[in-house]
Design a protein around this motif. Structure first.
Motif, PDB file in Angstrom:
ATOM      1  N   LEU A 245       2.345 -15.837  -9.264  1.00 18.67           N
ATOM      2  CA  LEU A 245       1.931 -15.424  -7.927  1.00 18.67           C
ATOM      3  C   LEU A 245       1.025 -16.473  -7.295  1.00 18.67           C
ATOM      4  CD1 LEU A 245       1.100 -11.651  -8.596  1.00 18.67           C
ATOM      5  CD2 LEU A 245       3.108 -12.564  -7.443  1.00 18.67           C
ATOM      6  N   THR A 246       1.117 -16.595  -5.990  1.00 14.15           N
ATOM      7  CA  THR A 246       0.219 -17.494  -5.269  1.00 14.15           C
ATOM      8  C   THR A 246      -1.192 -16.915  -5.268  1.00 14.15           C
ATOM      9  OG1 THR A 246       2.073 -18.081  -3.838  1.00 14.15           O
ATOM     10  CG2 THR A 246      -0.130 -18.698  -3.085  1.00 14.15           C
ATOM     11  N   LEU A 247      -2.164 -17.789  -5.390  1.00 12.38           N
ATOM     12  CA  LEU A 247      -3.558 -17.341  -5.381  1.00 12.38           C
ATOM     13  C   LEU A 247      -3.860 -16.568  -4.104  1.00 12.38           C
ATOM     14  CD1 LEU A 247      -5.373 -20.489  -6.819  1.00 12.38           C
ATOM     15  CD2 LEU A 247      -4.667 -18.416  -8.020  1.00 12.38           C
ATOM     16  N   LYS A 248      -4.713 -15.540  -4.227  1.00 10.63           N
ATOM     17  CA  LYS A 248      -5.136 -14.661  -3.145  1.00 10.63           C
ATOM     18  C   LYS A 248      -4.022 -13.717  -2.687  1.00 10.63           C
ATOM     19  CE  LYS A 248      -8.155 -15.759  -0.112  1.00 10.63           C
ATOM     20  NZ  LYS A 248      -9.300 -15.052  -0.720  1.00 10.63           N
ATOM     21  N   THR A 249      -2.946 -13.599  -3.500  1.00  9.71           N
ATOM     22  CA  THR A 249      -1.946 -12.573  -3.215  1.00  9.71           C
ATOM     23  C   THR A 249      -2.564 -11.200  -3.480  1.00  9.71           C
ATOM     24  OG1 THR A 249      -0.125 -14.033  -3.826  1.00  9.71           O
ATOM     25  CG2 THR A 249       0.307 -11.668  -3.856  1.00  9.71           C
ATOM     26  N   ARG A 250      -2.364 -10.263  -2.570  1.00 10.69           N
ATOM     27  CA  ARG A 250      -2.954  -8.938  -2.709  1.00 10.69           C
ATOM     28  C   ARG A 250      -2.046  -8.069  -3.582  1.00 10.69           C
ATOM     29  NH1 ARG A 250      -7.378  -7.004  -0.863  1.00 10.69           N
ATOM     30  NH2 ARG A 250      -7.736  -4.823  -0.342  1.00 10.69           N
ATOM     31  N   VAL A 251      -2.620  -7.529  -4.644  1.00  8.15           N
ATOM     32  CA  VAL A 251      -1.896  -6.693  -5.595  1.00  8.15           C
ATOM     33  C   VAL A 251      -2.455  -5.273  -5.521  1.00  8.15           C
ATOM     34  CG1 VAL A 251      -1.386  -6.294  -8.036  1.00  8.15           C
ATOM     35  CG2 VAL A 251      -1.354  -8.615  -7.127  1.00  8.15           C
ATOM     36  N   PHE A 252      -1.571  -4.286  -5.496  1.00  7.63           N
ATOM     37  CA  PHE A 252      -1.967  -2.888  -5.407  1.00  7.63           C
ATOM     38  C   PHE A 252      -1.732  -2.227  -6.769  1.00  7.63           C
ATOM     39  CE2 PHE A 252      -1.063  -4.366  -1.211  1.00  7.63           C
ATOM     40  CZ  PHE A 252      -1.979  -3.721  -0.390  1.00  7.63           C
ATOM     41  N   ALA A 253      -2.775  -1.621  -7.309  1.00 14.48           N
ATOM     42  CA  ALA A 253      -2.722  -1.026  -8.648  1.00 14.48           C
ATOM     43  C   ALA A 253      -2.959   0.474  -8.547  1.00 14.48           C
ATOM     44  CB  ALA A 253      -3.758  -1.673  -9.568  1.00 14.48           C
ATOM     45  N   ALA A 254      -2.367   1.215  -9.498  1.00 16.20           N
ATOM     46  CA  ALA A 254      -2.517   2.672  -9.532  1.00 16.20           C
ATOM     47  C   ALA A 254      -2.599   3.132 -10.976  1.00 16.20           C
ATOM     48  CB  ALA A 254      -1.352   3.360  -8.820  1.00 16.20           C
TER      49      ALA A 254
ATOM     50  N   SER B  18       0.805  -1.221   0.000  1.00 15.74           N
ATOM     51  CA  SER B  18       0.000   0.000   0.000  1.00 15.74           C
ATOM     52  C   SER B  18       0.837   1.269   0.000  1.00 15.74           C
ATOM     53  CB  SER B  18      -0.923   0.002   1.221  1.00 15.74           C
ATOM     54  OG  SER B  18      -0.170  -0.085   2.417  1.00 15.74           O
ATOM     55  N   THR B  19       2.154   1.166   0.115  1.00 10.91           N
ATOM     56  CA  THR B  19       2.989   2.362   0.022  1.00 10.91           C
ATOM     57  C   THR B  19       3.142   2.841  -1.420  1.00 10.91           C
ATOM     58  OG1 THR B  19       5.008   1.025  -0.128  1.00 10.91           O
ATOM     59  CG2 THR B  19       4.264   1.684   2.081  1.00 10.91           C
ATOM     60  N   TYR B  20       2.861   1.988  -2.365  1.00 13.89           N
ATOM     61  CA  TYR B  20       2.948   2.309  -3.793  1.00 13.89           C
ATOM     62  C   TYR B  20       4.328   2.853  -4.151  1.00 13.89           C
ATOM     63  CZ  TYR B  20      -2.042   1.528  -4.223  1.00 13.89           C
ATOM     64  OH  TYR B  20      -3.278   0.956  -4.237  1.00 13.89           O
ATOM     65  N   VAL B  21       5.357   2.191  -3.637  1.00 12.19           N
ATOM     66  CA  VAL B  21       6.732   2.578  -3.916  1.00 12.19           C
ATOM     67  C   VAL B  21       7.426   1.520  -4.773  1.00 12.19           C
ATOM     68  CG1 VAL B  21       8.979   3.081  -2.896  1.00 12.19           C
ATOM     69  CG2 VAL B  21       6.900   3.950  -1.804  1.00 12.19           C
ATOM     70  N   GLN B  22       7.399   0.276  -4.309  1.00 11.12           N
ATOM     71  CA  GLN B  22       8.082  -0.807  -5.013  1.00 11.12           C
ATOM     72  C   GLN B  22       7.117  -1.496  -5.969  1.00 11.12           C
ATOM     73  OE1 GLN B  22       9.764  -3.773  -2.480  1.00 11.12           O
ATOM     74  NE2 GLN B  22      10.844  -4.843  -4.112  1.00 11.12           N
ATOM     75  N   GLN B  23       7.504  -1.531  -7.239  1.00  7.20           N
ATOM     76  CA  GLN B  23       6.649  -2.152  -8.242  1.00  7.20           C
ATOM     77  C   GLN B  23       6.609  -3.663  -8.042  1.00  7.20           C
ATOM     78  OE1 GLN B  23       7.188  -0.996 -12.297  1.00  7.20           O
ATOM     79  NE2 GLN B  23       7.652   1.124 -11.802  1.00  7.20           N
TER      80      GLN B  23
END
Length: 414
Positions: free
Chosen positions: A209-218, A196-201
């Protein structure tokens, strides 16, 4: 004699016109005229509007380049053009920055009308229109023998784009809208991050990716005038890079939202942020990995207009309906931007087609120790049965009388 005088007059006229165009790339045969509509060219660019005016008819009309200015701002040097004598014909260039277009009196009007949406269908879209004019100053006298020059221009920017790039091999993609005349152009980025820091891509491992991995998009706008904000209207996923794929899974659209999706920021700045959990498409059940492409239909709206274009959901919508108010239609234009593929791995063991016709395996397997114990029990049982049968045989033999012998019967015993 009259013919000689006529030739002399024509020669004098040619000399005067030649002296008038002296030093500039003009042709007296083509440019000895007053300006026409074809003498102005308008180029609607990403950050600037460029105007080109044929300078030769301006000279013929009795004016210089310093007499031309935007919207009557003749006293402001920033509102004047500059000569470009490296072309034929010589032109006067004006460059209007979209970030400061009002400084020289240009007008921006955003209106709603019928137009093609992101999918090519007619719908209500917002159109940004930048307009103005270039003119010459009026003389301080009552009358003038010079014609007043006026060049009108406008750039119409439908805020609607279909941005598609199916050749994406990384987790993020910078999608730029192609520049074309009459289209509002911006550079939009759809980036994926680790947290959630939206710093590291986001870095996707080779195994997925493992299923249910949380991905942050912008969704981010860059090189865009600060008057415009980003409004994510509709974000969805497809198994391919084609945003028009028939198979799609919606993350959020208006007030409808996937339970695993969270929207953090939308319509408040030049960045929209949300997060979702990674999944797999069932159509990839026979594959070890599933590809997921992310698409977002993005609107560009003025900061003052974005709140009116935001969907009204929940109790607030019910209250507005009771008060007789309804939300304004989302009439802003759209840009469909794509990122992906997001590669997920399945923890299930795939089943080969050759295994489908075989009987199911046993519920459990017998190890070597258990097998030896069972064999011993069986052998002991067999030996016990044999001893039992032998014992019964011996008991029957003892029960026969000892006097019974073989031989002739004695008749005296009768």
């Amino acid at each position: 004699m009259e013919q000689i005088l006529l030739i002399l007059l024509l020669f004098i006229k040619v000399l005067s016109v030649g002296s008038q165009f002296n030093g500039y790339n003009c042709d007296a045969n083509f440019h000895s005229r007053f300006p026409a509509e074809r003498d102005i060219s308008v180029y609607c660019g990403v950050q600037t509007i460029t105007l080109k005016i044929n300078f030769c008819p301006v000279l013929f009309s009795g004016y210089t380049d310093t007499d031309l200015a935007l919207n009557g701002r003749h006293g402001d040097a920033h509102c004047r053009g500059f000569i470009n004598n490296n072309t034929f014909p010589t032109v006067v260039l004006f460059s209007i920055s979209l970030a400061t277009l009002e400084s020289c009196g240009n007008a921006l009007v955003v209106s709603t009308g019928q137009g093609p949406n992101a999918y090519g269908n007619l719908s209500l879209v917002q159109i940004g229109n930048v307009s103005g004019y270039i003119d010459t100053p009026d003389p301080p006298t009552i009358v003038s023998y010079l014609p007043g020059l006026l060049y009108k221009f406008s750039c119409s920017y439908p805020l609607e784009y279909l941005v598609n790039n199916t050749q994406l091999a990384s987790s993020a993609a910078a999608i730029s809208v192609k520049e074309s005349n009459g289209t509002f152009i911006s550079t939009l980025n759809l980036m994926l991050y680790n947290d959630s820091t939206y710093v590291q891509q986001l870095s996707i491992p080779m195994a997925g990716l493992t299923l249910k991995t949380r991905v942050f998009a912008a969704v981010r706008a860059s090189n865009l005038d600060r008057r415009w904000n980003v409004l994510m209207d509709y974000c969805y996923t497809t198994p391919s890079g084609n945003p028009n794929d028939d198979l799609r899974y919606d993350l959020f659209f208006s007030c409808d939202k996937d339970p695993q999706t969270t929207v953090f920021e939308n319509g408040k700045s030049q960045m929209g942020r949300f997060a979702f959990e990674v999944f797999r498409f069932v159509k990839h059940k026979n594959q070890k990995m599933s590809t997921v492409f992310l698409h977002c239909v993005t609107k560009l709206c003025r900061s003052d207009d974005c709140p009116m274009l935001m969907p009204i959901c929940g109790s607030r919508r019910k209250r507005d309906l009771l008060d007789g108010k309804e939300a304004l239609p989302s009439a802003s234009g759209n840009a469909v931007i794509t990122a992906g593929p997001i590669i997920t791995r399945s923890d299930e063991t795939p089943t080969n087609n050759s295994q489908l016709g075989q009987p199911p395996p046993p519920a459990f397997r017998i190890n070597a120790v258990t097998s030896a114990l069972l064999s011993g029990v069986v052998i002991l049982g067999v030996v016990s049965v044999c001893f039992f049968v032998l014992s019964l045989t011996l008991l029957r033999a003892k029960s026969v009388p000892a006097g019974i012998v073989s031989g002739a019967r004695n008749p005296a015993f009768n």
